[in-house]
Design an enzyme around this catalytic site. Structure first.
Site, PDB file in Angstrom:
ATOM      1  N   CYS A  60       0.933  -1.103   0.000  1.00 50.55           N
ATOM      2  CA  CYS A  60      -0.086   0.076   0.080  1.00 50.55           C
ATOM      3  C   CYS A  60       0.868   1.128   0.148  1.00 50.55           C
ATOM      4  O   CYS A  60       1.299   1.654   1.092  1.00 50.55           O
ATOM      5  CB  CYS A  60      -0.893   0.038   1.365  1.00 50.55           C
ATOM      6  SG  CYS A  60      -1.717   1.419   1.298  1.00 50.55           S
ATOM      7  N   CYS A  92      -0.586   4.183   2.226  1.00 49.60           N
ATOM      8  CA  CYS A  92      -0.545   4.402   3.680  1.00 49.60           C
ATOM      9  C   CYS A  92      -0.295   2.807   4.169  1.00 49.60           C
ATOM     10  O   CYS A  92       1.022   2.688   4.098  1.00 49.60           O
ATOM     11  CB  CYS A  92      -1.834   4.734   4.444  1.00 49.60           C
ATOM     12  SG  CYS A  92      -3.299   3.943   3.557  1.00 49.60           S
ATOM     13  N   SER A  93      -1.354   2.067   4.755  1.00 53.27           N
ATOM     14  CA  SER A  93      -0.913   0.750   4.993  1.00 53.27           C
ATOM     15  C   SER A  93      -2.011  -0.099   5.067  1.00 53.27           C
ATOM     16  O   SER A  93      -2.135  -0.902   5.855  1.00 53.27           O
ATOM     17  CB  SER A  93      -0.297   0.750   6.520  1.00 53.27           C
ATOM     18  OG  SER A  93      -1.230   1.210   7.586  1.00 53.27           O
ATOM     19  N   CYS A  94      -2.868  -0.350   3.739  1.00 53.78           N
ATOM     20  CA  CYS A  94      -3.746  -1.110   3.768  1.00 53.78           C
ATOM     21  C   CYS A  94      -3.296  -2.504   3.803  1.00 53.78           C
ATOM     22  O   CYS A  94      -2.280  -2.842   3.059  1.00 53.78           O
ATOM     23  CB  CYS A  94      -4.696  -0.563   2.353  1.00 53.78           C
ATOM     24  SG  CYS A  94      -5.268   1.060   2.322  1.00 53.78           S
TER      25      CYS A  94
END
Lengths: 99, 237
Positions: free
Chosen positions: B142, B145-147
């Site tokens: 991702c 961000c940090s999906c």
């Protein structure tokens, strides 16, 4: 469901736009050409949700596939590969011709 | 957004807290979990003091305004942390041995898992299962961000959220995979899957050779978290 939705295989260009505020379109893909590989459904617009608005009407979300050479050009240091990203319809411009 | 909303689209208040924003946490501990719980974080532990203060102020305001209660927040943290890669490993192992399940899983992951694993995934983001083959290896990231498929794998590793991984895997995936000890045959193509919006991705790694006749639990022991993100292969038999 947006009647003007793009079919799988449609060639698209990601808008080369840099609006202010929250959005979910990575910079490295803006202005790049790819191919729709899957329609993922309709979702609220994250650019509105981010500001506590309802994000309606729903927007179609597409999985779009890119060639590494198209994305990175001369910066590419590895053999060709593919990148996919999930992009909302208003970021995609249809290009003439099928994949 | 009230705690009863069933949308999961934006960063800071989704049910499953499916991605979070940078907290200047350099992901140096590759391959090891965080080692501390995520939200209410009351120890410094690599976080900038101003970020901690901001998190605390926001959390307290949301509770004070009745957006959610402290108990609801704690329940959500518990639910997220109760999910571990062991669940993903069982799913992959079953897909390796049960052809009908595999087909259904690839076609429609959430309903298939809801039925087969009795998982309540109603409030979690959509996700798709991707299958590695001899021709194509998937690696998930991702960049924004940090999906991460938290509903299946739990809390993401710190390296997954690091700027280094997110920036490099899309431009030099083979080099990044090599650093994880993963060398793909030249004939195997790579597909880097950047989960930029509402879809989460889980990878089914290649089934290791020499595992014919193994049952689900024995196979599941070979399926690591990293192999389901796509930075590694499943363990060898």
């Amino acid at each position: 469901m947006n009647p003007a939705s793009m079919p799988v295989g449609a060639r698209v260009r990601v808008r080369a736009a840099w609006p202010q505020g929250h959005c979910r379109t990575p910079h490295y893909l803006r202005g790049k050409q790819g191919v729709v590989v899957r329609r993922l459904g309709d979702y609220p617009n994250p650019e509105q949700l981010a500001y506590h608005r309802p994000g309606l009407p729903l927007l179609a979300l597409y999985q779009v596939e890119f060639d590494s050479a198209e994305v990175w050009g001369e910066r590419l240091r590895e053999p060709p590969y593919r990148i996919t990203a999930d992009l909302f319809e208003h970021w995609l411009e249809p290009l003439a011709g099928e994949h | 957004m009230s705690a009863g909303d069933d949308h999961d689209h934006d960063e800071d208040h989704d049910h499953d807290h499916d991605h979070d924003h940078d907290h200047d946490h350099d992901g140096g501990d590759r391959g090891s979990p965080h080692g501390h719980p995520h939200a209410p974080v009351d120890d410094l532990d690599g976080y900038r003091p101003e970020s901690l203060l901001l998190e605390r102020a926001l959390r307290e305001l949301l509770i004070e305004q009745g957006v959610f209660s402290a108990a609801e927040l704690q329940r959500q943290i518990d639910a997220t942390e109760s999910r571990t890669p062991a669940l993903g490993a069982r799913i992959v192992a079953r897909a390796w041995i049960d052809e009908a399940f595999r087909r259904d899983l690839l076609a429609a992951a959430k309903p298939t898992l809801g039925a087969s694993f009795a998982l309540d995934l109603v409030d979690t983001p959509e996700f798709t299962v991707l299958e590695n083959t001899a021709q194509v290896h998937h690696v998930v990231c991702c960049t924004l961000c940090s999906c991460y498929p938290r509903s299946i794998l739990g809390v993401p590793p710190a390296w997954y959220k690091s700027r280094e991984y997110r920036a490099r895997v899309v431009i030099e995936p083979r080099a990044v995979l090599k650093e994880f000890g993963t060398e793909l045959p030249p004939a195997c193509g790579i597909r880097v899957v950047d989960s930029t919006a509402d879809m989460r991705y889980l990878v089914i790694p290649l089934r290791p050779p020499g595992t014919d006749g193994w049952d689900e639990s024995r196979l599941a022991a070979l399926v690591t978290r990293d192999s389901m993100i796509g930075v590694a292969q499943a363990l060898r038999a």
